[in-house]
Write a protein that holds these residues in place. Sequence first.
Motif, PDB file in Angstrom:
ATOM      1  N   GLU B 137      49.801  27.533  27.212  1.00 42.59           N
ATOM      2  CA  GLU B 137      48.675  26.917  26.511  1.00 42.59           C
ATOM      3  C   GLU B 137      47.434  26.924  27.390  1.00 42.59           C
ATOM      4  OE1 GLU B 137      48.076  25.727  23.443  1.00 42.59           O
ATOM      5  OE2 GLU B 137      49.968  26.772  23.060  1.00 42.59           O
ATOM      6  N   ILE B 138      47.648  26.503  28.643  1.00 40.92           N
ATOM      7  CA  ILE B 138      46.522  26.486  29.582  1.00 40.92           C
ATOM      8  C   ILE B 138      46.003  27.907  29.771  1.00 40.92           C
ATOM      9  CG2 ILE B 138      45.814  25.947  31.943  1.00 40.92           C
ATOM     10  CD1 ILE B 138      48.026  23.848  31.999  1.00 40.92           C
ATOM     11  N   ALA B 139      46.952  28.842  29.906  1.00 44.66           N
ATOM     12  CA  ALA B 139      46.551  30.215  30.181  1.00 44.66           C
ATOM     13  C   ALA B 139      45.719  30.800  29.053  1.00 44.66           C
ATOM     14  CB  ALA B 139      47.785  31.074  30.429  1.00 44.66           C
ATOM     15  N   PHE B 140      45.948  30.317  27.825  1.00 39.78           N
ATOM     16  CA  PHE B 140      45.156  30.818  26.705  1.00 39.78           C
ATOM     17  C   PHE B 140      43.682  30.456  26.841  1.00 39.78           C
ATOM     18  CE2 PHE B 140      48.947  31.531  23.939  1.00 39.78           C
ATOM     19  CZ  PHE B 140      48.645  32.852  23.680  1.00 39.78           C
ATOM     20  N   LYS B 141      43.412  29.378  27.581  1.00 39.70           N
ATOM     21  CA  LYS B 141      42.024  28.968  27.749  1.00 39.70           C
ATOM     22  C   LYS B 141      41.334  29.774  28.855  1.00 39.70           C
ATOM     23  CE  LYS B 141      42.615  24.313  25.957  1.00 39.70           C
ATOM     24  NZ  LYS B 141      44.009  23.898  26.157  1.00 39.70           N
ATOM     25  N   PHE B 142      42.122  30.571  29.545  1.00 42.86           N
ATOM     26  CA  PHE B 142      41.564  31.345  30.650  1.00 42.86           C
ATOM     27  C   PHE B 142      40.625  32.435  30.151  1.00 42.86           C
ATOM     28  CE2 PHE B 142      44.635  30.864  34.453  1.00 42.86           C
ATOM     29  CZ  PHE B 142      44.607  29.505  34.286  1.00 42.86           C
ATOM     30  N   GLY B 143      39.494  32.525  30.798  1.00 42.37           N
ATOM     31  CA  GLY B 143      38.627  33.659  30.537  1.00 42.37           C
ATOM     32  C   GLY B 143      38.705  34.599  31.720  1.00 42.37           C
ATOM     33  N   ALA B 144      37.866  35.621  31.680  1.00 41.51           N
ATOM     34  CA  ALA B 144      37.880  36.607  32.748  1.00 41.51           C
ATOM     35  C   ALA B 144      37.689  35.994  34.145  1.00 41.51           C
ATOM     36  CB  ALA B 144      36.834  37.672  32.486  1.00 41.51           C
ATOM     37  N   PRO B 145      36.759  35.022  34.329  1.00 42.62           N
ATOM     38  CA  PRO B 145      36.588  34.486  35.681  1.00 42.62           C
ATOM     39  C   PRO B 145      37.857  33.809  36.204  1.00 42.62           C
ATOM     40  CG  PRO B 145      34.773  33.793  34.274  1.00 42.62           C
ATOM     41  CD  PRO B 145      35.773  34.438  33.389  1.00 42.62           C
ATOM     42  N   GLU B 146      38.547  33.062  35.305  1.00 36.78           N
ATOM     43  CA  GLU B 146      39.780  32.387  35.734  1.00 36.78           C
ATOM     44  C   GLU B 146      40.833  33.410  36.145  1.00 36.78           C
ATOM     45  OE1 GLU B 146      38.141  31.435  33.055  1.00 36.78           O
ATOM     46  OE2 GLU B 146      37.598  29.356  33.515  1.00 36.78           O
ATOM     47  N   TYR B 147      40.960  34.448  35.339  1.00 35.39           N
ATOM     48  CA  TYR B 147      41.954  35.467  35.671  1.00 35.39           C
ATOM     49  C   TYR B 147      41.653  36.113  37.018  1.00 35.39           C
ATOM     50  CZ  TYR B 147      45.039  35.547  31.712  1.00 35.39           C
ATOM     51  OH  TYR B 147      46.012  35.221  30.811  1.00 35.39           O
ATOM     52  N   PHE B 148      40.377  36.414  37.197  1.00 32.93           N
ATOM     53  CA  PHE B 148      40.020  37.064  38.455  1.00 32.93           C
ATOM     54  C   PHE B 148      40.343  36.140  39.633  1.00 32.93           C
ATOM     55  CE2 PHE B 148      37.205  37.982  41.973  1.00 32.93           C
ATOM     56  CZ  PHE B 148      37.399  39.345  42.120  1.00 32.93           C
ATOM     57  N   SER B 149      39.951  34.880  39.545  1.00 31.83           N
ATOM     58  CA  SER B 149      40.191  33.958  40.647  1.00 31.83           C
ATOM     59  C   SER B 149      41.679  33.750  40.885  1.00 31.83           C
ATOM     60  CB  SER B 149      39.551  32.605  40.358  1.00 31.83           C
ATOM     61  OG  SER B 149      38.192  32.768  40.107  1.00 31.83           O
ATOM     62  N   MET B 150      42.436  33.745  39.785  1.00 34.58           N
ATOM     63  CA  MET B 150      43.868  33.544  39.947  1.00 34.58           C
ATOM     64  C   MET B 150      44.506  34.721  40.672  1.00 34.58           C
ATOM     65  SD  MET B 150      46.500  32.450  37.054  1.00 34.58           S
ATOM     66  CE  MET B 150      46.076  33.887  36.124  1.00 34.58           C
ATOM     67  N   MET B 151      44.086  35.923  40.314  1.00 32.43           N
ATOM     68  CA  MET B 151      44.644  37.095  41.006  1.00 32.43           C
ATOM     69  C   MET B 151      44.225  37.099  42.467  1.00 32.43           C
ATOM     70  SD  MET B 151      44.446  40.137  38.282  1.00 32.43           S
ATOM     71  CE  MET B 151      43.407  39.610  36.975  1.00 32.43           C
ATOM     72  N   PHE B 152      42.990  36.640  42.666  1.00 32.08           N
ATOM     73  CA  PHE B 152      42.508  36.537  44.043  1.00 32.08           C
ATOM     74  C   PHE B 152      43.407  35.589  44.833  1.00 32.08           C
ATOM     75  CE2 PHE B 152      39.660  34.716  47.275  1.00 32.08           C
ATOM     76  CZ  PHE B 152      39.272  35.892  47.897  1.00 32.08           C
ATOM     77  N   LEU B 153      43.695  34.447  44.225  1.00 31.33           N
ATOM     78  CA  LEU B 153      44.580  33.479  44.875  1.00 31.33           C
ATOM     79  C   LEU B 153      45.954  34.093  45.147  1.00 31.33           C
ATOM     80  CD1 LEU B 153      45.383  30.603  45.787  1.00 31.33           C
ATOM     81  CD2 LEU B 153      45.837  30.053  43.403  1.00 31.33           C
ATOM     82  N   GLY B 154      46.472  34.819  44.158  1.00 28.04           N
ATOM     83  CA  GLY B 154      47.774  35.458  44.321  1.00 28.04           C
ATOM     84  C   GLY B 154      47.783  36.426  45.490  1.00 28.04           C
ATOM     85  N   LEU B 155      46.726  37.223  45.600  1.00 25.22           N
ATOM     86  CA  LEU B 155      46.660  38.209  46.683  1.00 25.22           C
ATOM     87  C   LEU B 155      46.520  37.515  48.031  1.00 25.22           C
ATOM     88  CD1 LEU B 155      44.447  41.009  45.131  1.00 25.22           C
ATOM     89  CD2 LEU B 155      46.888  41.057  45.595  1.00 25.22           C
ATOM     90  N   ILE B 156      45.701  36.435  48.047  1.00 19.18           N
ATOM     91  CA  ILE B 156      45.545  35.707  49.310  1.00 19.18           C
ATOM     92  C   ILE B 156      46.884  35.126  49.753  1.00 19.18           C
ATOM     93  CG2 ILE B 156      44.524  33.642  50.366  1.00 19.18           C
ATOM     94  CD1 ILE B 156      42.542  35.878  50.187  1.00 19.18           C
ATOM     95  N   SER B 157      47.639  34.571  48.814  1.00 16.20           N
ATOM     96  CA  SER B 157      48.918  33.998  49.251  1.00 16.20           C
ATOM     97  C   SER B 157      49.877  35.075  49.720  1.00 16.20           C
ATOM     98  CB  SER B 157      49.557  33.123  48.184  1.00 16.20           C
ATOM     99  OG  SER B 157      48.986  33.317  46.956  1.00 16.20           O
ATOM    100  N   ALA B 158      49.839  36.240  49.081  1.00 14.61           N
ATOM    101  CA  ALA B 158      50.706  37.322  49.540  1.00 14.61           C
ATOM    102  C   ALA B 158      50.340  37.716  50.966  1.00 14.61           C
ATOM    103  CB  ALA B 158      50.566  38.532  48.625  1.00 14.61           C
ATOM    104  N   VAL B 159      49.037  37.725  51.239  1.00 14.88           N
ATOM    105  CA  VAL B 159      48.552  38.101  52.560  1.00 14.88           C
ATOM    106  C   VAL B 159      48.956  37.060  53.599  1.00 14.88           C
ATOM    107  CG1 VAL B 159      46.409  38.125  53.870  1.00 14.88           C
ATOM    108  CG2 VAL B 159      46.624  39.515  51.835  1.00 14.88           C
ATOM    109  N   VAL B 160      48.809  35.792  53.215  1.00 15.69           N
ATOM    110  CA  VAL B 160      49.095  34.705  54.138  1.00 15.69           C
ATOM    111  C   VAL B 160      50.576  34.695  54.521  1.00 15.69           C
ATOM    112  CG1 VAL B 160      49.314  32.199  54.162  1.00 15.69           C
ATOM    113  CG2 VAL B 160      47.155  33.247  53.510  1.00 15.69           C
TER     114      VAL B 160
END
Lengths: 151, 503
Positions: B137-160
């Motif tokens: 439900e929350i994810a449905f409210k996501f727009g492009a900026p949220e998706y981008f930031s989330m992927m950014f977060l995902g990549l940062i955690s993979a790096v960390v």
Amino acid sequence: MALKIRNVQDFRSGLMFMILGAAFGLGALKYSMGSASRMGPGYFPTILGWLTVILGIVIFIEAFKIEKDRPTAPAWRPLLGVLGGVSAFAYLVDTGGLISAVIACVMLSAIGGPDFRLKESLISSAVLSVTVWAIFDLALGLPFRLFPWSY
Amino acid sequence: MELVHNLVLGFTVALSLQNLMYCFIGCFLGTVIGVLPGIGPVATIAMLLPITFNLPPVPALIMLAGIYYGASYGGSTTAILVNLPGESSSVVTCIDGYQMGRQGRAGPALAIAAIGSFFAGCIGTLLIGVFGPPLAEIAFKFGAPEYFSMMFLGLISAVVLAHGSLVKAVCMVLMGLLLGIVGTDVNSGVSRYAFGVSALSDGIGFVSVAMGMFGFGEIIANLEENEEMREVNTSNVSHLFPTWADLKMSWGPIMRATVIGTIFGILPGAHTVISSFTSYTYEKKMADDPSRFGHGAIEGVAGPEAANNAAAQTSFIPLLTLGIPTGATMALMIGAMTIQGIAPGPQVMTQRPDLFWGMIASMWVGNFMLVILNLPLIGMWVQFLKIPYRIFYPGIVLFCCIGAYSVNNSPAEVYLAAAFGFFGYFSDKWECEPGPLLLGFVLGPLMEENLRRAMLISRGDPIVFFTRPISLGMLIAAAMLLTVIVLPQLRKKKEEAIYESAD
């Protein structure tokens, strides 16, 4: 103060990232950049490519700072054996047929191993040829060409 | 009661005869390959991925879930019997599991690993059922900026969480992103970095990257080590069942580990490694007699295995609801879904409820199969372990080739896999991990797409990422992760945690 490479891993990987990043960055020159609001195909790769170059330089500089054990020499025999086997498969599968590809792949990758035994590998390529034929041709009926003279 | 309804739907799908069969084949093949020493779960899944291509989406994903569980369980078996961890998360299992094996208690160690995993898997399945829908439900409210930031977060955690140098891990992610966008640009139709090669203008095949870097890379590294096969503990696998005392001792660790694992699994990027390691340290600290650890303490097997599986299970939550992979294995799952024509994300749950709930139910079924099928079959897996490496690895190479070829029936994919094998071998040699690259590779096109859309909405002003609360929250989380890891004290702790478990 003479510069000394203290960390070969960092030296080489830094160099690798600089080259690859620059390759992508320069390659992106061919594509239009567009603007920030309407990004062209060149925008994203340009940023990423040059960012990779900058970080590559950071790694490269690190290589002169902290001493670290050298990596072991590349194991060319397994590397060339296995990847040679893979490439031979790729080359032969459409031209020489599946069976010759199987034999070449198995034999070459076996030669890459530390204790290659000819007789054993010949047996396993025979067994694998039959297995592959049974699974992919007989059971699944995939359109593989078996021998150079097939169809 | 929606939960019950959904789970019933899932189980009707998963328990159909056809899907049960695919789940079984997946579990079986996954274990067969996973049990072979020196072949980790990522390599196993990459290798077996192509056999699911010709199936319709539901059975294909069910089979894949089976492969995933089979591969992880096969890894634990190898860890306990040969002291050879196939993946970093079974490193912890090796410590006490192998010792138990040497004391003739390999049977109970394997059984408790399966039972612990199963229990954790049950809880994990329930949690996905409970938290999946609200998250979507929350994810449905996501727009492009949220998706981008989330992927950014995902990549940062993979790096960390990657081993070793942070900068190198970032470079690998960048390389992955760049390799991911090779091919035709969806917006402009321009063919990027294809050099007129038709195979490249469709984009680099996901299977080629995964197989080359994980499959071939690992095989070459194993051959290089040139170690003689280690002693296999086969003497006493006959009696399998843990004693009552074993069960009583393991109960607590399994419960605690399930909690630890579920928490780490949901966090983007958090590894199963961290959860199994945390569980092990916790149990060791809690134990009345910590000195038993390292000498065959059953808690040291039960806890980490349960934690690892709980994390594996709950890491499907971000994948299935948000479409964001949390690690290399999940990146493989995304790749497989994309090949099946399903874009992972919240819409899967509403548009294809049969697929979503069927897959979740089949995870539970797969877990259950591992307990009832693999335990009796342990004798057979032991026989597999006795095959010398030099005999089976050419066969693995061969099946990888056939797999890569069958993606498009073109030799180009096989050549690419060879090239990535080369690249993977050298980057590994220079201490650059392949995991973050694979993650970047999968996210590359998605990230570019969402960046473009976000910037189009904001008319080119990057402030949009900071003014939207969810997006801002994710960027803050990413910044916090980075600061935490850059602080020297904590950095040392992380190195300890990862290296101690990797050595």
